[in-house]
Design a protein around this motif. Structure first.
Motif, PDB file in Angstrom:
ATOM      1  N   MET A 214       0.817  -1.180  -0.042  1.00 14.03           N
ATOM      2  CA  MET A 214       0.057  -0.115  -0.108  1.00 14.03           C
ATOM      3  C   MET A 214       0.836   1.242  -0.151  1.00 14.03           C
ATOM      4  O   MET A 214       0.700   2.287  -0.676  1.00 14.03           O
ATOM      5  CB  MET A 214      -0.921   0.091   1.080  1.00 14.03           C
ATOM      6  CG  MET A 214      -1.728  -1.440   1.100  1.00 14.03           C
ATOM      7  SD  MET A 214      -3.076  -0.886  -0.063  1.00 14.03           S
ATOM      8  CE  MET A 214      -3.919   0.214   0.274  1.00 14.03           C
ATOM      9  N   LEU A 215       1.938   1.422   0.701  1.00 12.03           N
ATOM     10  CA  LEU A 215       2.986   2.478   1.043  1.00 12.03           C
ATOM     11  C   LEU A 215       3.407   2.910  -0.517  1.00 12.03           C
ATOM     12  O   LEU A 215       3.864   3.890  -0.628  1.00 12.03           O
ATOM     13  CB  LEU A 215       3.987   2.173   1.906  1.00 12.03           C
ATOM     14  CG  LEU A 215       3.504   2.008   3.308  1.00 12.03           C
ATOM     15  CD1 LEU A 215       4.446   1.638   4.263  1.00 12.03           C
ATOM     16  CD2 LEU A 215       2.638   3.331   3.687  1.00 12.03           C
ATOM     17  N   VAL A 216       3.758   1.854  -1.352  1.00 14.52           N
ATOM     18  CA  VAL A 216       4.460   2.123  -2.540  1.00 14.52           C
ATOM     19  C   VAL A 216       3.354   2.184  -3.661  1.00 14.52           C
ATOM     20  O   VAL A 216       3.812   2.734  -4.795  1.00 14.52           O
ATOM     21  CB  VAL A 216       5.325   1.051  -3.008  1.00 14.52           C
ATOM     22  CG1 VAL A 216       6.427   0.886  -2.056  1.00 14.52           C
ATOM     23  CG2 VAL A 216       4.854  -0.462  -3.258  1.00 14.52           C
ATOM     24  N   MET A 217       2.340   2.161  -3.483  1.00 18.43           N
ATOM     25  CA  MET A 217       1.141   2.313  -4.514  1.00 18.43           C
ATOM     26  C   MET A 217       0.949   3.533  -5.057  1.00 18.43           C
ATOM     27  O   MET A 217       1.092   4.584  -3.974  1.00 18.43           O
ATOM     28  CB  MET A 217      -0.285   1.569  -3.726  1.00 18.43           C
ATOM     29  CG  MET A 217      -1.483   1.495  -4.922  1.00 18.43           C
ATOM     30  SD  MET A 217      -2.917   0.852  -3.996  1.00 18.43           S
ATOM     31  CE  MET A 217      -2.445  -1.051  -3.928  1.00 18.43           C
ATOM     32  N   PRO A 218       0.463   4.000  -6.041  1.00 17.67           N
ATOM     33  CA  PRO A 218       0.166   5.310  -6.664  1.00 17.67           C
ATOM     34  C   PRO A 218      -0.908   5.906  -5.672  1.00 17.67           C
ATOM     35  O   PRO A 218      -1.809   5.135  -5.420  1.00 17.67           O
ATOM     36  CB  PRO A 218      -0.274   5.138  -8.057  1.00 17.67           C
ATOM     37  CG  PRO A 218       0.593   3.882  -8.467  1.00 17.67           C
ATOM     38  CD  PRO A 218       0.693   3.149  -7.347  1.00 17.67           C
ATOM     39  N   GLU A 219      -0.945   7.108  -5.413  1.00 19.02           N
ATOM     40  CA  GLU A 219      -1.859   7.831  -4.324  1.00 19.02           C
ATOM     41  C   GLU A 219      -3.456   7.711  -4.786  1.00 19.02           C
ATOM     42  O   GLU A 219      -4.314   6.826  -3.933  1.00 19.02           O
ATOM     43  CB  GLU A 219      -1.666   8.976  -4.346  1.00 19.02           C
ATOM     44  CG  GLU A 219      -2.428   9.720  -3.201  1.00 19.02           C
ATOM     45  CD  GLU A 219      -2.366   9.118  -2.101  1.00 19.02           C
ATOM     46  OE1 GLU A 219      -3.273   9.211  -1.072  1.00 19.02           O
ATOM     47  OE2 GLU A 219      -1.276   8.909  -1.480  1.00 19.02           O
ATOM     48  N   ARG A 220      -3.587   7.599  -6.156  1.00 20.72           N
ATOM     49  CA  ARG A 220      -5.091   7.478  -6.366  1.00 20.72           C
ATOM     50  C   ARG A 220      -5.504   6.064  -6.305  1.00 20.72           C
ATOM     51  O   ARG A 220      -6.703   5.762  -5.899  1.00 20.72           O
ATOM     52  CB  ARG A 220      -5.351   7.844  -7.908  1.00 20.72           C
ATOM     53  CG  ARG A 220      -6.906   7.851  -8.412  1.00 20.72           C
ATOM     54  CD  ARG A 220      -6.935   8.309  -9.605  1.00 20.72           C
ATOM     55  NE  ARG A 220      -8.228   8.026 -10.214  1.00 20.72           N
ATOM     56  CZ  ARG A 220      -8.672   8.507 -11.539  1.00 20.72           C
ATOM     57  NH1 ARG A 220      -7.720   9.101 -12.516  1.00 20.72           N
ATOM     58  NH2 ARG A 220      -9.831   8.375 -11.913  1.00 20.72           N
ATOM     59  N   GLU A 221      -4.664   5.047  -6.778  1.00 18.89           N
ATOM     60  CA  GLU A 221      -4.982   3.634  -6.609  1.00 18.89           C
ATOM     61  C   GLU A 221      -4.967   3.187  -4.883  1.00 18.89           C
ATOM     62  O   GLU A 221      -6.029   2.527  -4.841  1.00 18.89           O
ATOM     63  CB  GLU A 221      -4.049   2.766  -7.141  1.00 18.89           C
ATOM     64  CG  GLU A 221      -3.890   1.353  -7.164  1.00 18.89           C
ATOM     65  CD  GLU A 221      -3.228   0.512  -7.909  1.00 18.89           C
ATOM     66  OE1 GLU A 221      -3.265  -0.704  -7.824  1.00 18.89           O
ATOM     67  OE2 GLU A 221      -2.445   1.092  -8.471  1.00 18.89           O
ATOM     68  N   ARG A 222      -4.177   3.814  -4.162  1.00 22.54           N
ATOM     69  CA  ARG A 222      -4.075   3.652  -2.759  1.00 22.54           C
ATOM     70  C   ARG A 222      -5.565   4.346  -2.216  1.00 22.54           C
ATOM     71  O   ARG A 222      -6.045   3.429  -1.441  1.00 22.54           O
ATOM     72  CB  ARG A 222      -3.042   4.278  -2.238  1.00 22.54           C
ATOM     73  CG  ARG A 222      -2.875   3.788  -0.833  1.00 22.54           C
ATOM     74  CD  ARG A 222      -1.502   4.674  -0.180  1.00 22.54           C
ATOM     75  NE  ARG A 222      -1.096   4.373   0.968  1.00 22.54           N
ATOM     76  CZ  ARG A 222      -1.724   4.981   2.426  1.00 22.54           C
ATOM     77  NH1 ARG A 222      -2.213   6.257   2.037  1.00 22.54           N
ATOM     78  NH2 ARG A 222      -1.253   4.780   3.398  1.00 22.54           N
ATOM     79  N   ALA A 223      -5.923   5.449  -2.535  1.00 24.95           N
ATOM     80  CA  ALA A 223      -7.360   5.885  -1.988  1.00 24.95           C
ATOM     81  C   ALA A 223      -8.489   5.024  -2.430  1.00 24.95           C
ATOM     82  O   ALA A 223      -9.396   4.685  -1.385  1.00 24.95           O
ATOM     83  CB  ALA A 223      -7.233   7.303  -2.361  1.00 24.95           C
ATOM     84  N   GLU A 224      -8.465   4.520  -3.690  1.00 20.61           N
ATOM     85  CA  GLU A 224      -9.542   3.873  -4.195  1.00 20.61           C
ATOM     86  C   GLU A 224      -9.741   2.387  -3.480  1.00 20.61           C
ATOM     87  O   GLU A 224     -10.501   1.788  -2.951  1.00 20.61           O
ATOM     88  CB  GLU A 224      -9.476   3.422  -5.590  1.00 20.61           C
ATOM     89  CG  GLU A 224      -9.671   4.769  -6.274  1.00 20.61           C
ATOM     90  CD  GLU A 224      -9.404   4.622  -7.797  1.00 20.61           C
ATOM     91  OE1 GLU A 224      -8.763   3.426  -8.200  1.00 20.61           O
ATOM     92  OE2 GLU A 224      -9.543   5.501  -8.838  1.00 20.61           O
TER      93      GLU A 224
END
Length: 258
Positions: A214-224
């Motif tokens: 989760m920490l390395v995930m792109p911000e938009r994908e993480r939020a979704e």
């Protein structure tokens, strides 16, 4: 996971050190007792200690605990919360301790980040003869229906390899130290111990947000992804209202230096 991805994931935690310290669970005491039972003495090294989740439990069972952590932010949080513990900057691949100086080396949710081709000889070097190496992993118990659903909804970035009992057993079955010219290790042993963590829907989402994927995930994908987890928890009677216990196991891989 290739080497670049492994390094990116393993170095991701420092930015979330405070959240990691607040939301990650501790470890089942019975698991730690089993891990240390064959050790020839009480000198224990917590390797890849992070913010000290396992270190704090170790300090309850041993008066001689040293923590080693490579990330400056994680190490600073450990020193802040456990000022009485000897905490050193270092890594599994470069342990800042003398030869045969500890009786057990333990790693809490960290061993899979070690480069064992390099870390194996280093761990063997600092262990006394007959010393123990043990990795401990907290996994969610997906034999419980709503937890299995959570794993599906969350995806592998939040609940991935080694994060459920069956996948942990498979992933660690061959995780064994390489033979070195100076030391040999016995056959690895695996064991599992019931555990749990009191959570609310919000605090469980915050916990999953500290996972490396989760920490390395792109911000938009993480939020979704986090929104999808929130919606699932709100839909389940077990988790929709107030506190609940997240069913877990503390799983242990143990091996002895011969």
């Amino acid at each position: 996971m290739d080497e670049d991805a492994r390094r990116r994931h393993s170095s991701s935690f420092g930015a979330a050190a405070i959240a990691y310290a607040e939301h990650r669970p501790d470890y089942a005491r019975a698991a730690l007792r089993w891990a240390l039972e064959p050790a020839p003495g009480a000198r224990v090294l917590d390797l890849g200690a992070g913010t000290g989740k396992l270190t704090a439990t170790l300090a309850e069972v041993s008066d001689d605990v040293t923590a080693v952590e490579p990330d400056p932010a994680m190490l600073a949080e450990l020193r802040r919360t456990l000022p009485g513990i000897r905490a050193l900057s270092g890594s599994a691949e470069a342990i800042p301790l003398p030869d045969a100086s500890v009786d057990a080396v333990v790693a809490g949710n960290a061993m899979h980040w070690f480069d064992m081709a390099v870390a194996g000889p280093e761990i063997a070097r600092v262990l006394s003869p007959g010393g123990v190496l043990a990795g401990l992993w907290n996994v969610v118990d997906d034999r419980v229906d709503w937890v299995a659903g959570l794993a599906t909804v969350s995806g592998s970035a939040a609940i991935g390899p080694r994060d459920t009992p069956a996948s942990w057993r498979d992933a660690t079955a061959t995780m064994h130290l390489p033979k070195t010219s100076g030391a040999r290790f016995g056959s690895p042993e695996q064991a599992e111990f019931p555990h749990g963590q009191r959570r609310t829907a919000d605090s469980l989402v915050a916990t999953l947000a500290t996972r490396a994927g989760m920490l390395v995930m792109p911000e938009r994908e993480r939020a979704e992804t986090l929104d999808r987890i929130r919606a699932y928890l709100a839909s389940r009677p077990e988790t929709a209202d107030g506190e609940f216990t997240l069913p877990m196991l503390t799983c242990v891989l143990r091996v002895r230096r011969l």
